[in-house]
Design a protein around this motif. Structure first.
Motif: not given
Ligand code: DP6
Length: 337
Positions: A19-23, A107-109, A187-189, A238-240, A278-280
């Motif tokens: 997931y990378w991007g808001k609807s 950690s936010s997850a 931050s990822s957001t 693709l994301m990076h 890799m993530d953020a």
């Molecule tokens: C790269 O869930 O931290 O880990 O919804 O803005 O809090 P917010 O973003 P977040 O983004 C995760 C992005 C990612 C890819 C993923 O876990 O799908």
């Protein structure tokens, strides 16, 4: 009214399809479908204690009081419970990770998943896993997936995550190579909002991500490691690539990250069951089989630039803990539905 306490534990998850991007529909709905594996060795424990003597929420993360945006995000989640119940009561929130916070280890997850379950217990709302997934998702979309164990999907613009298959369907390990970096650049957001606004590749990423997600999902369902590996690596690149073409660029990868990408690709070419994502952040998460995790862990431990190695397998759903904290009495989120 007497104080009410809720305690919960949730595991982090790593997305195999990102997931990378808001609807554009808002409400923190995602622009891409994602599929993750919940991980047993990256856990957050959270306690929510409602206290009528407080005039605002107090949040302590690993012994440090949170202020600013961090505390606001917690308060926003608790506000949902206050408006659901009509109780204007504030909370002491204490939360502990068993892994480094903000090292790109999601950690936010685990944090918002554990907070949702603990708040549900404290406010006695009994919302069930699907509604808690929705509440957690609105705080951090990846947290919606941590309500569940095993392989979990969050479809594009979906309100709640759901289980694709349990971890036992296709037992795999995720070995995390912690690559030390001074500071997380963004931050990822913030990173994803900036990418949406400024990368010319963003529309292409949103377009192609759906077929990559489908391919990873088929790979998991059919227990096809090679298919999962190819889709997972493609999703990460693709994301990076999309982030890196933002202006100014968002670059989370460090030298050791890229070296590991080359090495993992070479090893898979020689027949080893390994694939990277890799993530953020600069850490590399390597998917492998349980049989191969020890060999892989030993190799990564000696890799230049890798400061720590965490071996994980499929983890359980978020769970309520008894007030004495014992895990044995945990009611798994599935059972709350
Ligand atoms: C790269 O869930 O931290 O880990 O919804 O803005 O809090 P917010 O973003 P977040 O983004 C995760 C992005 C990612 C890819 C993923 O876990 O799908």
């Amino acid at each position: 009214m007497k104080p009410r306490k809720g305690r919960a534990e949730a595991c982090a998850n790593i997305a195999l399809a990102k997931y990378w991007g808001k609807s554009p529909r808002g409400d923190n709905l995602t622009a891409t479908s994602s599929l993750s594996l919940t991980l047993d060795n990256l856990r957050t424990r959270t306690e929510v204690l409602l206290d009528d003597s407080l005039s605002e929420d107090e949040v302590v993360l690993s012994g440090t009081a949170l202020t600013g945006r961090g505390r606001e995000r917690v308060t926003a989640l608790l506000d949902r419970f206050r408006s659901l119940t009509g109780r204007k009561v504030f909370a002491h929130v204490t939360t502990e990770n068993d892994f480094p916070t903000a090292a790109g280890l999601a950690s936010s997850a685990s944090g918002f998943a554990a907070l949702s379950v603990a708040a549900d217990a404290a406010f006695q709302t009994s919302l069930g896993a699907a509604r808690l997934s929705s509440i957690a998702r609105r705080s951090s979309a990846s947290a919606g997936r941590s309500l569940y164990g095993g392989y979990v999907e969050l479809r594009r613009e979906a309100d709640t995550a759901s289980v694709v298959v349990p971890g036992t369907h296709f037992p795999l390990s995720m070995v995390v190579a912690v690559v030390t970096a001074q500071e997380k650049p963004i931050s990822s957001t913030g990173g994803m909002l900036h990418t949406e606004k400024t990368s010319p590749y963003y529309p292409a990423w949103v377009d192609v991500s759906e077929s990559v997600f489908e391919s990873v999902k088929v790979g998991i369902v059919e227990r096809d490691f090679e298919r999962v590996a190819n889709g997972m690596e493609h999703s990460a690149r693709l994301m990076h690539a999309t982030m890196m073409t933002s202006v100014p660029p968002v670059i989370y990868l460090r030298g050791a990250t890229v070296e590991l990408m080359h090495e993992v690709a070479a090893r898979r070419g020689r027949g080893e069951p390994v694939a990277y994502t890799m993530d953020a952040g600069p850490n590399v998460k390597i998917l492998t089989t349980p049989e191969h995790e020890a060999t892989l862990g030993a190799w990564l431990g000696g890799f230049p630039g890798v400061s720590n190695v965490i071996v994980c397998r499929s983890g359980p759903a978020a769970a309520v803990l008894s007030t004495d904290g014992s895990l044995g009495t945990a009611a798994r989120a599935e059972e709350l539905q």
